[in-house]
Design a protein around this motif. Structure first.
Motif, PDB file in Angstrom:
ATOM      1  N   ALA A 104       0.849  -1.202   0.000  1.00 35.70           N
ATOM      2  CA  ALA A 104       0.000   0.000   0.000  1.00 35.70           C
ATOM      3  C   ALA A 104       0.883   1.249   0.000  1.00 35.70           C
ATOM      4  O   ALA A 104       1.993   1.228   0.534  1.00 35.70           O
ATOM      5  CB  ALA A 104      -0.902   0.009   1.239  1.00 35.70           C
ATOM      6  N   PRO A 105       0.359   2.336  -0.582  1.00 39.56           N
ATOM      7  CA  PRO A 105       1.120   3.592  -0.543  1.00 39.56           C
ATOM      8  C   PRO A 105       0.957   4.287   0.795  1.00 39.56           C
ATOM      9  O   PRO A 105      -0.159   4.492   1.262  1.00 39.56           O
ATOM     10  CB  PRO A 105       0.478   4.424  -1.674  1.00 39.56           C
ATOM     11  CG  PRO A 105      -0.901   3.880  -1.823  1.00 39.56           C
ATOM     12  CD  PRO A 105      -0.907   2.455  -1.330  1.00 39.56           C
ATOM     13  N   LEU A 106       2.077   4.643   1.415  1.00 45.18           N
ATOM     14  CA  LEU A 106       2.050   5.178   2.779  1.00 45.18           C
ATOM     15  C   LEU A 106       2.165   6.691   2.839  1.00 45.18           C
ATOM     16  O   LEU A 106       2.245   7.256   3.933  1.00 45.18           O
ATOM     17  CB  LEU A 106       3.213   4.574   3.577  1.00 45.18           C
ATOM     18  CG  LEU A 106       3.115   3.079   3.843  1.00 45.18           C
ATOM     19  CD1 LEU A 106       4.415   2.563   4.444  1.00 45.18           C
ATOM     20  CD2 LEU A 106       1.946   2.785   4.777  1.00 45.18           C
ATOM     21  N   ASN A 107       2.178   7.369   1.683  1.00 47.52           N
ATOM     22  CA  ASN A 107       2.487   8.801   1.734  1.00 47.52           C
ATOM     23  C   ASN A 107       1.451   9.601   2.522  1.00 47.52           C
ATOM     24  O   ASN A 107       1.808  10.508   3.273  1.00 47.52           O
ATOM     25  CB  ASN A 107       2.716   9.373   0.330  1.00 47.52           C
ATOM     26  CG  ASN A 107       1.562   9.138  -0.621  1.00 47.52           C
ATOM     27  OD1 ASN A 107       0.942   8.081  -0.605  1.00 47.52           O
ATOM     28  ND2 ASN A 107       1.267  10.116  -1.453  1.00 47.52           N
ATOM     29  N   ALA A 108       0.162   9.264   2.396  1.00 46.70           N
ATOM     30  CA  ALA A 108      -0.859  10.030   3.122  1.00 46.70           C
ATOM     31  C   ALA A 108      -0.735   9.776   4.631  1.00 46.70           C
ATOM     32  O   ALA A 108      -0.853  10.702   5.442  1.00 46.70           O
ATOM     33  CB  ALA A 108      -2.247   9.657   2.634  1.00 46.70           C
ATOM     34  N   LEU A 109      -0.473   8.531   4.993  1.00 44.47           N
ATOM     35  CA  LEU A 109      -0.297   8.200   6.410  1.00 44.47           C
ATOM     36  C   LEU A 109       0.902   8.948   6.997  1.00 44.47           C
ATOM     37  O   LEU A 109       0.833   9.496   8.104  1.00 44.47           O
ATOM     38  CB  LEU A 109      -0.122   6.686   6.566  1.00 44.47           C
ATOM     39  CG  LEU A 109       0.164   6.181   7.978  1.00 44.47           C
ATOM     40  CD1 LEU A 109      -0.601   4.898   8.248  1.00 44.47           C
ATOM     41  CD2 LEU A 109       1.633   5.935   8.191  1.00 44.47           C
ATOM     42  N   VAL A 110       1.987   8.985   6.249  1.00 45.23           N
ATOM     43  CA  VAL A 110       3.194   9.671   6.735  1.00 45.23           C
ATOM     44  C   VAL A 110       2.945  11.176   6.848  1.00 45.23           C
ATOM     45  O   VAL A 110       3.378  11.821   7.804  1.00 45.23           O
ATOM     46  CB  VAL A 110       4.397   9.373   5.806  1.00 45.23           C
ATOM     47  CG1 VAL A 110       5.578  10.291   6.113  1.00 45.23           C
ATOM     48  CG2 VAL A 110       4.818   7.914   5.940  1.00 45.23           C
ATOM     49  N   ARG A 111       2.205  11.723   5.896  1.00 45.68           N
ATOM     50  CA  ARG A 111       1.864  13.153   5.941  1.00 45.68           C
ATOM     51  C   ARG A 111       1.098  13.456   7.239  1.00 45.68           C
ATOM     52  O   ARG A 111       1.383  14.418   7.949  1.00 45.68           O
ATOM     53  CB  ARG A 111       1.011  13.516   4.715  1.00 45.68           C
ATOM     54  CG  ARG A 111       0.940  15.004   4.423  1.00 45.68           C
ATOM     55  CD  ARG A 111       0.043  15.258   3.221  1.00 45.68           C
ATOM     56  NE  ARG A 111       0.458  14.477   2.058  1.00 45.68           N
ATOM     57  CZ  ARG A 111      -0.389  13.850   1.223  1.00 45.68           C
ATOM     58  NH1 ARG A 111      -1.688  13.899   1.423  1.00 45.68           N
ATOM     59  NH2 ARG A 111       0.076  13.175   0.192  1.00 45.68           N
ATOM     60  N   THR A 112       0.136  12.600   7.568  1.00 51.80           N
ATOM     61  CA  THR A 112      -0.649  12.745   8.800  1.00 51.80           C
ATOM     62  C   THR A 112       0.245  12.680  10.032  1.00 51.80           C
ATOM     63  O   THR A 112       0.112  13.479  10.961  1.00 51.80           O
ATOM     64  CB  THR A 112      -1.684  11.599   8.881  1.00 51.80           C
ATOM     65  OG1 THR A 112      -2.455  11.621   7.696  1.00 51.80           O
ATOM     66  CG2 THR A 112      -2.588  11.727  10.074  1.00 51.80           C
ATOM     67  N   ALA A 113       1.163  11.704  10.021  1.00 50.87           N
ATOM     68  CA  ALA A 113       2.049  11.522  11.174  1.00 50.87           C
ATOM     69  C   ALA A 113       2.953  12.731  11.358  1.00 50.87           C
ATOM     70  O   ALA A 113       3.148  13.216  12.480  1.00 50.87           O
ATOM     71  CB  ALA A 113       2.890  10.255  10.985  1.00 50.87           C
ATOM     72  N   MET A 114       3.487  13.256  10.251  1.00 54.86           N
ATOM     73  CA  MET A 114       4.400  14.396  10.340  1.00 54.86           C
ATOM     74  C   MET A 114       3.659  15.650  10.811  1.00 54.86           C
ATOM     75  O   MET A 114       4.206  16.466  11.565  1.00 54.86           O
ATOM     76  CB  MET A 114       5.078  14.650   8.989  1.00 54.86           C
ATOM     77  CG  MET A 114       6.118  13.589   8.625  1.00 54.86           C
ATOM     78  SD  MET A 114       6.774  13.772   6.936  1.00 54.86           S
ATOM     79  CE  MET A 114       7.807  15.245   7.133  1.00 54.86           C
ATOM     80  N   ALA A 115       2.390  15.777  10.389  1.00 52.85           N
ATOM     81  CA  ALA A 115       1.612  16.963  10.755  1.00 52.85           C
ATOM     82  C   ALA A 115       1.189  16.925  12.232  1.00 52.85           C
ATOM     83  O   ALA A 115       0.946  17.957  12.843  1.00 52.85           O
ATOM     84  CB  ALA A 115       0.378  17.072   9.862  1.00 52.85           C
ATOM     85  N   ALA A 116       1.106  15.720  12.800  1.00 53.53           N
ATOM     86  CA  ALA A 116       0.618  15.573  14.176  1.00 53.53           C
ATOM     87  C   ALA A 116       1.579  16.196  15.190  1.00 53.53           C
ATOM     88  O   ALA A 116       1.152  16.616  16.271  1.00 53.53           O
ATOM     89  CB  ALA A 116       0.396  14.096  14.497  1.00 53.53           C
ATOM     90  N   ALA A 117       2.853  16.217  14.852  1.00 52.70           N
ATOM     91  CA  ALA A 117       3.854  16.766  15.792  1.00 52.70           C
ATOM     92  C   ALA A 117       5.040  17.259  14.964  1.00 52.70           C
ATOM     93  O   ALA A 117       6.039  16.550  14.834  1.00 52.70           O
ATOM     94  CB  ALA A 117       4.283  15.696  16.784  1.00 52.70           C
ATOM     95  N   PRO A 118       4.910  18.459  14.388  1.00 50.71           N
ATOM     96  CA  PRO A 118       5.951  18.944  13.472  1.00 50.71           C
ATOM     97  C   PRO A 118       7.347  18.921  14.104  1.00 50.71           C
ATOM     98  O   PRO A 118       7.522  19.360  15.239  1.00 50.71           O
ATOM     99  CB  PRO A 118       5.506  20.385  13.166  1.00 50.71           C
ATOM    100  CG  PRO A 118       4.022  20.354  13.356  1.00 50.71           C
ATOM    101  CD  PRO A 118       3.793  19.401  14.495  1.00 50.71           C
ATOM    102  N   GLY A 119       8.275  18.325  13.389  1.00 53.18           N
ATOM    103  CA  GLY A 119       9.659  18.274  13.854  1.00 53.18           C
ATOM    104  C   GLY A 119       9.966  17.141  14.825  1.00 53.18           C
ATOM    105  O   GLY A 119      11.123  16.929  15.194  1.00 53.18           O
ATOM    106  N   ALA A 120       8.937  16.401  15.247  1.00 52.79           N
ATOM    107  CA  ALA A 120       9.156  15.386  16.290  1.00 52.79           C
ATOM    108  C   ALA A 120       9.583  14.031  15.720  1.00 52.79           C
ATOM    109  O   ALA A 120      10.091  13.180  16.448  1.00 52.79           O
ATOM    110  CB  ALA A 120       7.894  15.207  17.119  1.00 52.79           C
TER     111      ALA A 120
END
Ligand code: MG
Length: 341
Positions: A203-219
């Protein structure tokens, strides 16, 4: 090293573990040099080149999975997702476009090629990209096994994430169950009769990763997709590059019953088996719960879990905490199953 002692390439040299890494370092990186970019010598999921104030991330991957059609996907879906995911692991979640080079064996069914193409088209739709150029070659019967697909992808990002960024104290998140892809392909290839319960996670994970990165910027400190060589290989590489020890909690690892059963039957550790729709994410401890919540809210991340912690001690080593004691997990020589992706 055994790599070149006998002067011949073995299957293990393509299997994602120590043998492959050594071959790449000894032969394929020789004389390439390095510079003000993230290049091949870093052996990350892709390269990154400065363009203005952004990074152009580029990655390439050849797909040789056998059989080309398996439960949960086929070589076309794999080719698109593999490349989209390698871009995403660098923090580049909006692929600008993909290239696709196909090598076909004389006699390959046109209908199969149409199925592969349709899978690629749908996986591109799912990940918000398309194939912008390609190449087609045909080789004689027996000169190549059916179909080989190479895909290259490019994307821009302002937030580059490396696989080398783990720090002591970081938590490790796995975005879902492990071992599904490798065991689904293996069960189909060898007609084990358990295929019905096993499905590839491709499966393509780009949307999931985008969500994860947005949840805690820089973390998010590090990311990698645990493909060939599985979670064990990915974590070994991350621990080695980040100079941290990683303690993995066995009881926290998400594993489906089907994978557990198949792995036991085959005598293979699911920690070493390829995934094609999972990410390993290192995150600062204070943000781990927020990132986990965001990942779990995404359909591809429902079974995500915090599975480990990084330590300053034992840099480069992977330790499994079984709940009864701790033992070292050796870096796999390579994926136990050849031709898996
Ligand atoms: Mg990768």
């Amino acid at each position: 090293m055994t790599t070149l002692l006998d002067g011949r390439i073995a299957l293990k040299h393509g299997a994602g573990g120590r043998a492959m890494r050594t071959l790449i370092q000894d032969v394929l990186l020789a004389g390439l040099g390095s510079g003000d970019w993230i290049g091949a010598d870093q052996m990350d999921d892709g390269a990154a080149i400065r363009v203005g104030d952004a990074w152009l991330v580029i990655t390439t991957d050849s797909h040789v999975v056998q059989p080309a059609f398996f439960p949960g996907g086929d070589i076309g879906r794999l080719a698109v997702c593999g490349t989209v995911n390698d871009l995403a692991m660098m923090g580049a979640t909006e692929p600008l476009g993909l290239t696709c080079a196909v090598v076909l064996e004389e006699g390959f069914a046109r209908e199969s090629l149409q199925r592969v193409h349709e899978s690629m088209r749908l996986a591109c739709l799912e990940s918000g990209t398309t194939i912008v150029t390609g190449d087609t070659k045909v080789m004689g019967r027996g000169e190549v096994d059916g179909i080989v697909i190479n895909t290259t992808g490019v994307a821009l990002t302002h937030t580059l994430v490396r696989d080398a960024g783990l720090h002591a104290g970081d938590r490790i998140i796995v975005t879902g169950t492990i071992g599904d892809h490798g065991l689904a392909v293996m069960a189909t290839r060898h007609q084990l009769g358990i295929e019905g319960t096993l499905r590839s996670d491709v499966a393509p994970l780009n949307a999931l990763v985008r969500t994860a990165m947005a949840a805690a910027p820089g973390a998010i400190t590090a990311m990698k997709d645990p493909t060939r060589g599985g979670l064990a290989s990915a974590l070994h590489e991350m621990a080695d590059k980040g100079r941290v020890g990683v303690v993995l909690e066995e009881n926290a690892l998400p594993v489906s019953d089907a994978v557990r059963g198949a792995a036991e039957l085959l005598g293979i550790d699911s920690l070493h088996v390829a995934n094609e729709g999972k990410a390993v994410i290192g995150v600062r401890a204070d943000a781990a719960d927020a990132v986990l919540r965001a990942i779990r809210a995404h359909p591809l991340g429902r079974e995500a879990a915090i599975v480990g912690t990084c330590l300053a001690e034992r840099p480069g080593l992977l330790v499994l905490d079984t709940g009864f004691g701790r033992r070292l997990i050796a870096e796999p020589e390579g994926e136990p199953l050849p031709r898996i992706c």
